[in-house]
Design a protein around this motif. Sequence first.
Motif, PDB file in Angstrom:
ATOM      1  N   TYR A  24      26.418  27.715  42.913  1.00 46.30           N
ATOM      2  CA  TYR A  24      27.749  27.605  42.320  1.00 46.30           C
ATOM      3  C   TYR A  24      28.575  26.603  43.124  1.00 46.30           C
ATOM      4  O   TYR A  24      28.444  26.514  44.354  1.00 46.30           O
ATOM      5  CB  TYR A  24      28.456  28.966  42.341  1.00 46.30           C
ATOM      6  CG  TYR A  24      27.720  30.054  41.603  1.00 46.30           C
ATOM      7  CD1 TYR A  24      28.017  30.361  40.282  1.00 46.30           C
ATOM      8  CD2 TYR A  24      26.702  30.789  42.232  1.00 46.30           C
ATOM      9  CE1 TYR A  24      27.344  31.366  39.600  1.00 46.30           C
ATOM     10  CE2 TYR A  24      26.026  31.791  41.565  1.00 46.30           C
ATOM     11  CZ  TYR A  24      26.343  32.078  40.255  1.00 46.30           C
ATOM     12  OH  TYR A  24      25.668  33.070  39.595  1.00 46.30           O
ATOM     13  N   ARG A  55      31.662  36.911  39.487  1.00 44.87           N
ATOM     14  CA  ARG A  55      32.930  36.395  40.026  1.00 44.87           C
ATOM     15  C   ARG A  55      32.819  34.916  40.363  1.00 44.87           C
ATOM     16  O   ARG A  55      33.753  34.138  40.139  1.00 44.87           O
ATOM     17  CB  ARG A  55      33.337  37.207  41.247  1.00 44.87           C
ATOM     18  CG  ARG A  55      33.787  38.606  40.916  1.00 44.87           C
ATOM     19  CD  ARG A  55      35.203  38.600  40.299  1.00 44.87           C
ATOM     20  NE  ARG A  55      36.187  38.360  41.357  1.00 44.87           N
ATOM     21  CZ  ARG A  55      36.992  37.304  41.419  1.00 44.87           C
ATOM     22  NH1 ARG A  55      36.935  36.351  40.501  1.00 44.87           N
ATOM     23  NH2 ARG A  55      37.855  37.180  42.417  1.00 44.87           N
ATOM     24  N   LYS A  57      30.868  32.708  38.920  1.00 41.44           N
ATOM     25  CA  LYS A  57      30.866  31.951  37.661  1.00 41.44           C
ATOM     26  C   LYS A  57      32.298  31.757  37.158  1.00 41.44           C
ATOM     27  O   LYS A  57      32.677  30.660  36.709  1.00 41.44           O
ATOM     28  CB  LYS A  57      30.024  32.691  36.628  1.00 41.44           C
ATOM     29  CG  LYS A  57      29.946  31.979  35.267  1.00 41.44           C
ATOM     30  CD  LYS A  57      29.265  30.626  35.393  1.00 41.44           C
ATOM     31  CE  LYS A  57      28.902  30.029  34.037  1.00 41.44           C
ATOM     32  NZ  LYS A  57      30.077  29.781  33.177  1.00 41.44           N
ATOM     33  N   GLN A  58      33.086  32.813  37.256  1.00 37.92           N
ATOM     34  CA  GLN A  58      34.488  32.724  36.832  1.00 37.92           C
ATOM     35  C   GLN A  58      35.255  31.724  37.693  1.00 37.92           C
ATOM     36  O   GLN A  58      36.006  30.883  37.181  1.00 37.92           O
ATOM     37  CB  GLN A  58      35.136  34.107  36.911  1.00 37.92           C
ATOM     38  CG  GLN A  58      36.611  34.132  36.542  1.00 37.92           C
ATOM     39  CD  GLN A  58      37.233  35.500  36.772  1.00 37.92           C
ATOM     40  OE1 GLN A  58      36.599  36.405  37.302  1.00 37.92           O
ATOM     41  NE2 GLN A  58      38.489  35.643  36.372  1.00 37.92           N
ATOM     42  N   LEU A  59      35.071  31.790  39.003  1.00 40.92           N
ATOM     43  CA  LEU A  59      35.758  30.867  39.908  1.00 40.92           C
ATOM     44  C   LEU A  59      35.316  29.426  39.664  1.00 40.92           C
ATOM     45  O   LEU A  59      36.129  28.501  39.705  1.00 40.92           O
ATOM     46  CB  LEU A  59      35.487  31.274  41.364  1.00 40.92           C
ATOM     47  CG  LEU A  59      36.150  32.568  41.835  1.00 40.92           C
ATOM     48  CD1 LEU A  59      35.560  33.020  43.166  1.00 40.92           C
ATOM     49  CD2 LEU A  59      37.665  32.378  41.972  1.00 40.92           C
ATOM     50  N   GLU A  60      34.023  29.250  39.404  1.00 43.03           N
ATOM     51  CA  GLU A  60      33.522  27.902  39.125  1.00 43.03           C
ATOM     52  C   GLU A  60      34.145  27.361  37.840  1.00 43.03           C
ATOM     53  O   GLU A  60      34.570  26.197  37.775  1.00 43.03           O
ATOM     54  CB  GLU A  60      32.000  27.926  39.028  1.00 43.03           C
ATOM     55  CG  GLU A  60      31.371  26.547  38.860  1.00 43.03           C
ATOM     56  CD  GLU A  60      29.852  26.625  38.822  1.00 43.03           C
ATOM     57  OE1 GLU A  60      29.205  25.912  39.605  1.00 43.03           O
ATOM     58  OE2 GLU A  60      29.319  27.399  38.003  1.00 43.03           O
ATOM     59  N   ASP A  61      34.200  28.194  36.808  1.00 42.52           N
ATOM     60  CA  ASP A  61      34.799  27.766  35.544  1.00 42.52           C
ATOM     61  C   ASP A  61      36.273  27.414  35.718  1.00 42.52           C
ATOM     62  O   ASP A  61      36.792  26.524  35.017  1.00 42.52           O
ATOM     63  CB  ASP A  61      34.651  28.861  34.492  1.00 42.52           C
ATOM     64  CG  ASP A  61      33.210  29.048  34.035  1.00 42.52           C
ATOM     65  OD1 ASP A  61      32.380  28.148  34.299  1.00 42.52           O
ATOM     66  OD2 ASP A  61      32.908  30.096  33.427  1.00 42.52           O
ATOM     67  N   ASP A  62      36.944  28.092  36.642  1.00 38.80           N
ATOM     68  CA  ASP A  62      38.364  27.830  36.901  1.00 38.80           C
ATOM     69  C   ASP A  62      38.581  26.655  37.850  1.00 38.80           C
ATOM     70  O   ASP A  62      39.733  26.322  38.167  1.00 38.80           O
ATOM     71  CB  ASP A  62      39.035  29.081  37.484  1.00 38.80           C
ATOM     72  CG  ASP A  62      39.097  30.234  36.489  1.00 38.80           C
ATOM     73  OD1 ASP A  62      38.949  29.968  35.275  1.00 38.80           O
ATOM     74  OD2 ASP A  62      39.261  31.391  36.929  1.00 38.80           O
ATOM     75  N   GLY A  63      37.498  26.059  38.358  1.00 44.74           N
ATOM     76  CA  GLY A  63      37.616  24.957  39.309  1.00 44.74           C
ATOM     77  C   GLY A  63      38.101  25.379  40.673  1.00 44.74           C
ATOM     78  O   GLY A  63      38.687  24.572  41.414  1.00 44.74           O
ATOM     79  N   ALA A  64      37.834  26.636  41.036  1.00 43.86           N
ATOM     80  CA  ALA A  64      38.376  27.181  42.285  1.00 43.86           C
ATOM     81  C   ALA A  64      37.378  27.186  43.438  1.00 43.86           C
ATOM     82  O   ALA A  64      37.716  27.651  44.529  1.00 43.86           O
ATOM     83  CB  ALA A  64      38.884  28.608  42.051  1.00 43.86           C
ATOM     84  N   CYS A 272      42.797  29.358  46.739  1.00 44.28           N
ATOM     85  CA  CYS A 272      43.679  30.444  46.323  1.00 44.28           C
ATOM     86  C   CYS A 272      45.111  30.102  46.715  1.00 44.28           C
ATOM     87  O   CYS A 272      45.343  29.313  47.635  1.00 44.28           O
ATOM     88  CB  CYS A 272      43.248  31.777  46.927  1.00 44.28           C
ATOM     89  SG  CYS A 272      42.879  31.727  48.688  1.00 44.28           S
ATOM     90  N   GLU A 273      46.061  30.686  46.006  1.00 48.40           N
ATOM     91  CA  GLU A 273      47.465  30.382  46.250  1.00 48.40           C
ATOM     92  C   GLU A 273      47.902  30.828  47.639  1.00 48.40           C
ATOM     93  O   GLU A 273      48.714  30.181  48.289  1.00 48.40           O
ATOM     94  CB  GLU A 273      48.337  31.044  45.183  1.00 48.40           C
ATOM     95  CG  GLU A 273      48.137  30.454  43.784  1.00 48.40           C
ATOM     96  CD  GLU A 273      49.058  31.081  42.764  1.00 48.40           C
ATOM     97  OE1 GLU A 273      49.866  31.964  43.154  1.00 48.40           O
ATOM     98  OE2 GLU A 273      48.981  30.692  41.579  1.00 48.40           O
TER      99      GLU A 273
END
Length: 372
Positions: A24, A55, A57-64, A272-273
Amino acid sequence: MQIQHHPLPSASLGTHREIASFHYGPAGGRKAYLQASLHADELPGMLVAHHLRARLKQLEDDGALLGEVVIVPLANPIGVAQSIQGSAFGRFDLPSGVNFNRGYPHLTPKLKQALEGKLGGDGDDNVRLIRELARQSLQEWPGAGETEAMKVILLSLAVDADVVLDLHCDHEAVMHLYTAPQLADRAMPLAALLGAQVVLTANESGDDPFDEACSRHWWELAEHAGTGSNVPFACLSATVELRGTQDVRHDLARQDAEALLDFLALEGFVACESMPTVPAAACEPTPLQGVEPLAAPHGGLLVFVREPGEDVRAGDVIAEIVDPVSGLVTPLCTSISGRFFARTNARFVHRGMRVAKVAGATPFRVGKLLSA
């Protein structure tokens, strides 16, 4: 996300196994490597890896994701296939009797020769060179059998990583970690986020386990290069003991996966913020040489009177061994003060069997420090 398949050499006619690694985030920069169930009958890590993959995969999709994170959810396809009359047998290779988490290549001797006269003053350049030579060294390592080939594949996936976490568990235990003294300060946020109650450190625990094979050569090369050398400790490696074998629960696995992601954020892999809040650690690092393994003085029923996670004092009774024939009841006492952190899941034991572990602050053992 990319899936890579790493075939193992066939051990017998008509058999084929492979290791799957899931990648990832952007490759080519910093890298984190996490593997589960190298001891294939230690299952909590598999479930943690399952939740981590979703999780990530989700972060990768969000560009994070800011670096590459590699997950190997089933590190030992050989051991997971082993059973004896229905009982899982994933700690030792059946044909050879070798522990799957022992005997990994010790890279330092070859690297010393290959690096002679090549290290410069730039630490980043030195790290790149050492990693390149380490990968080459592993390609040349003789791994004739299936199990040896598996070890080389796993170490090749991890040897160039900045963070390596090997997910295991004990029989019945509280969360605890193994790492090196040189890495303890960097590992303590991980311990705090996971709620680890024991962090055990050793330069060399004996028998070359996986985590040490990933990081040990960094400080050995720095020592070999001498004063003024610029060889960073470029890999934080740790063995994470995810409680006990029966702690295969979605709530615990989600909790542990989030703690691991928070640590990866602290290590610069997740955007992350605001940085995750690190709670107060539940322990201080203690030497692996200070662990007392308690052994049964004779066979019989094993009855514990203390629970993992309790602090005990020298002379405290941890368990009793009951001989149901003679009626003899023998107290099993610790000789040190520390934290009782792990115990066997057996309740009938034989003479000499290790049944419990207490972590003390004072080193007193030498030689091979890990259990078989």
